[in-house]
Design an enzyme around this catalytic site. Structure first.
Site, PDB file in Angstrom:
ATOM      1  N   ALA A  98      12.479  39.590 -11.494  1.00 20.87           N
ATOM      2  CA  ALA A  98      12.350  41.022 -11.811  1.00 20.87           C
ATOM      3  C   ALA A  98      13.402  41.477 -12.812  1.00 20.87           C
ATOM      4  CB  ALA A  98      12.467  41.838 -10.524  1.00 20.87           C
ATOM      5  N   ASP A 152      11.684  47.486  -4.164  1.00 20.66           N
ATOM      6  CA  ASP A 152      12.029  47.115  -2.778  1.00 20.66           C
ATOM      7  C   ASP A 152      12.643  45.717  -2.776  1.00 20.66           C
ATOM      8  OD1 ASP A 152      12.216  47.097  -0.026  1.00 20.66           O
ATOM      9  OD2 ASP A 152      10.115  46.539   0.281  1.00 20.66           O
ATOM     10  N   CYS A 182      17.566  47.397   1.772  1.00 17.61           N
ATOM     11  CA  CYS A 182      17.427  46.989   3.173  1.00 17.61           C
ATOM     12  C   CYS A 182      18.709  46.328   3.678  1.00 17.61           C
ATOM     13  CB  CYS A 182      16.216  46.072   3.361  1.00 17.61           C
ATOM     14  SG  CYS A 182      16.324  44.558   2.407  1.00 17.61           S
TER      15      CYS A 182
HETATM   16  N1  SAH Z   1       7.833  45.502  -0.629  1.00 16.81           N
HETATM   17  C1  SAH Z   1       7.414  44.383   0.141  1.00 16.81           C
HETATM   18  C2  SAH Z   1       8.596  43.593   0.673  1.00 16.81           C
HETATM   19  C3  SAH Z   1       9.563  43.086  -0.391  1.00 16.81           C
HETATM   20  S1  SAH Z   1      10.686  41.903   0.177  1.00 16.81           S
HETATM   21  C4  SAH Z   1       6.462  44.842   1.244  1.00 16.81           C
HETATM   22  O1  SAH Z   1       6.370  46.045   1.509  1.00 16.81           O
HETATM   23  O2  SAH Z   1       5.801  43.991   1.853  1.00 16.81           O
HETATM   24  C5  SAH Z   1      11.474  41.347  -1.264  1.00 16.81           C
HETATM   25  C6  SAH Z   1      10.650  40.493  -2.190  1.00 16.81           C
HETATM   26  O3  SAH Z   1      11.444  40.238  -3.347  1.00 16.81           O
HETATM   27  C7  SAH Z   1      10.245  39.131  -1.666  1.00 16.81           C
HETATM   28  O4  SAH Z   1       8.843  39.039  -1.704  1.00 16.81           O
HETATM   29  C8  SAH Z   1      10.860  38.122  -2.653  1.00 16.81           C
HETATM   30  O5  SAH Z   1       9.972  37.045  -2.966  1.00 16.81           O
HETATM   31  C9  SAH Z   1      11.096  38.965  -3.862  1.00 16.81           C
HETATM   32  N2  SAH Z   1      12.187  38.558  -4.757  1.00 16.81           N
HETATM   33  C10 SAH Z   1      13.423  38.110  -4.437  1.00 16.81           C
HETATM   34  N3  SAH Z   1      14.183  37.953  -5.543  1.00 16.81           N
HETATM   35  C11 SAH Z   1      13.395  38.304  -6.600  1.00 16.81           C
HETATM   36  C12 SAH Z   1      13.599  38.377  -8.003  1.00 16.81           C
HETATM   37  N4  SAH Z   1      14.785  38.058  -8.545  1.00 16.81           N
HETATM   38  N5  SAH Z   1      12.581  38.789  -8.760  1.00 16.81           N
HETATM   39  C13 SAH Z   1      11.393  39.123  -8.232  1.00 16.81           C
HETATM   40  N6  SAH Z   1      11.147  39.096  -6.907  1.00 16.81           N
HETATM   41  C14 SAH Z   1      12.135  38.688  -6.097  1.00 16.81           C
END
Ligand code: SAH
Length: 428
Positions: free
Chosen positions: A312, A332, A372
């Protein structure tokens, strides 16, 4: 010393072979139920948190351990003057050496205790069952059961044992689940790294019944497939249910970016709320595959949803250069903070990603931004988001504060139970 009144004390003095034959209110008493003078003695002046009914006993507060309790066994917690304070699980390997099961001297820790507390905890959620058939039924300390997490996904129950105490009572916990929920399949997902701090190995085990590859749940009118065997946590982020609903309500007509989407929950809620289209961005390819299946399951058109797999931080920066924009963005991210030492680095991560989001928002757009991390306090999080807006040249206002859903309650005596915070921000 004030002797605890009740059966524990009496049976503690019986010879072991005698105790094995005994029953209490229909439940057989076994050796492990019986406390034979196993005690934690609290250091002078350190009883205060126990008077406030806080369930954690840090190793620094323990003056002495008596009776050589084994890992996870029940101990009586006494003050310096012998005053009975609590009954707790002993975690010799952890910084938190005791986790309180009860502050009632008459309450025994046995099979019936787990049956009763799990049953009460599930009953407290009954009114939430209309919104969703996936709920957290037991939230550890906040439901009086330190170390036990229990989630329902339709007809599948998934539990986690996080502590030595919960592990010690595993058989009784499973027996309680079988009694309380005879029609449900049961899966153990004790594959969490916090177990290492308690000296426990990880475990995934199908305990009872058929565990389907994917379990279908419904949440506020959205159907979702959950990978209970290998998905994150116990399969889904149940704690964001209320916030997904809030996003759905704000999404009509919007072009939405759901950043850190996992299996697409926020984006699907947005589509259900009438969003024009949704971009689901996550680093996990299997999570995005499931997001696509979830789109189809809900009958949303293929062109209504795009998935983007990658980091991201990099992707948002690239989109900013390209001048891409959205009406509504959900951020999130995973827990960036796991210790006080990592707070500064985490703050930079939150600032960075929020800054990108403000740049990508159209005038009049909305940002739903979350943390979180329990160690990230509300005030600090708000300041980080404000700083990000300032750097991006955005003027915004908080229109709503968001938090973990009701099935993730916070016991008043245990403020650490509050970990999820979010802000709904409207930009000019
Ligand atoms: N919003 C979601 C939960 C998100 S949990 C819901 O409501 O179900 C956080 C997510 O971030 C995970 O799916 C993980 O795979 C992702 N993640 C972790 N590091 C990341 C990065 N650097 N770039 C993109 N996604 C990432």
């Amino acid at each position: 010393m004030d002797a605890p009144v009740g059966l524990t004390y009496v049976f503690g003095r019986l010879p072991v072979h005698g105790a094995q034959e005994l029953t209490l209110r229909g439940f057989p008493l076994r050796i492990k139920d019986i406390i034979v003078d196993q005690q934690l003695i609290i250091a002078a002046g350190r009883e205060k948190s126990l008077f406030r009914r806080h369930p954690w006993i840090f190793s620094g507060a323990v003056a002495a351990v008596k009776g050589r309790p084994k890992s996870g066994q029940t101990v009586d917690v006494l003050g310096q003057n012998g005053q009975w304070l609590a009954r707790a699980a002993f975690s010799p390997k952890s910084q938190i050496q005791g986790r309180v099961w009860t502050f009632d001297a008459d309450e025994r820790i046995d099979a019936e205790f787990f049956l009763r507390r799990i049953g009460q905890s599930a009953a407290r959620r009954r009114s939430l069952e209309t919104e969703s058939d996936a709920l957290r039924l037991v939230q550890s300390e906040s439901d009086g059961l330190p170390g036990l997490i229990l989630d329902r996904y339709a007809a599948v129950l998934v539990f986690q044992l996080l502590t030595a105490g919960a592990e010690f009572w595993r058989a009784e916990i499973i027996a309680a689940l079988r009694t309380l929920f005879p029609d449900d399949a049961i899966l153990e997902r004790s594959d969490v790294d916090v177990r290492a701090k308690e000296g426990l190995a990880e475990r995934i085990e199908a305990v009872h019944g058929e565990i389907p590859e994917l379990v279908e749940i419904r949440e506020n009118g959205v159907r979702l497939l959950v990978d209970v065997r290998s998905g994150h946590k116990t399969g889904f982020y149940l704690d964001q249910r209320d916030s997904r609903l809030a996003v759905g309500r704000a999404a009509a007509g919007a072009e939405v970016l759901n950043c850190f989407s996992y299996t697409g929950g926020f984006g699907l809620a947005a589509l259900r709320g009438g969003a024009k289209n949704v971009t689901q961005l996550d680093a996990s390819a299997p999570a995005l595959d499931l997001a696509v299946r979830n789109r189809d399951l809900n009958g949303f058109a293929p062109e209504s949803m795009t998935t983007v797999c990658g980091d991201a931080f990099q992707i948002l920066r690239a989109w900013r250069k390209e001048g891409r924009t959205f009406d509504l963005i959900v951020l999130d991210p995973p827990k960036f903070v796991d210790s006080k030492a990592s707070l500064t680095r985490a703050a930079r991560g939150y600032k960075d990603v929020n800054l990108c989001a403000f740049h990508l928002l159209r005038p009049g757009g909305r940002l739903f931004t979350f943390s979180c991390s329990g160690l990230m306090e509300d005030a600090l999080f708000q300041k980080i988001v404000a700083d990000a807006a300032l750097d991006a040249g955005s003027t915004g206002r908080i229109v709503r504060r968001l938090t973990q859903a009701q099935d993730h309650p916070v016991a008043l005596a245990f403020p650490e139970g509050a970990y999820l915070k979010g802000l709904e921000i409207e930009v000019e």
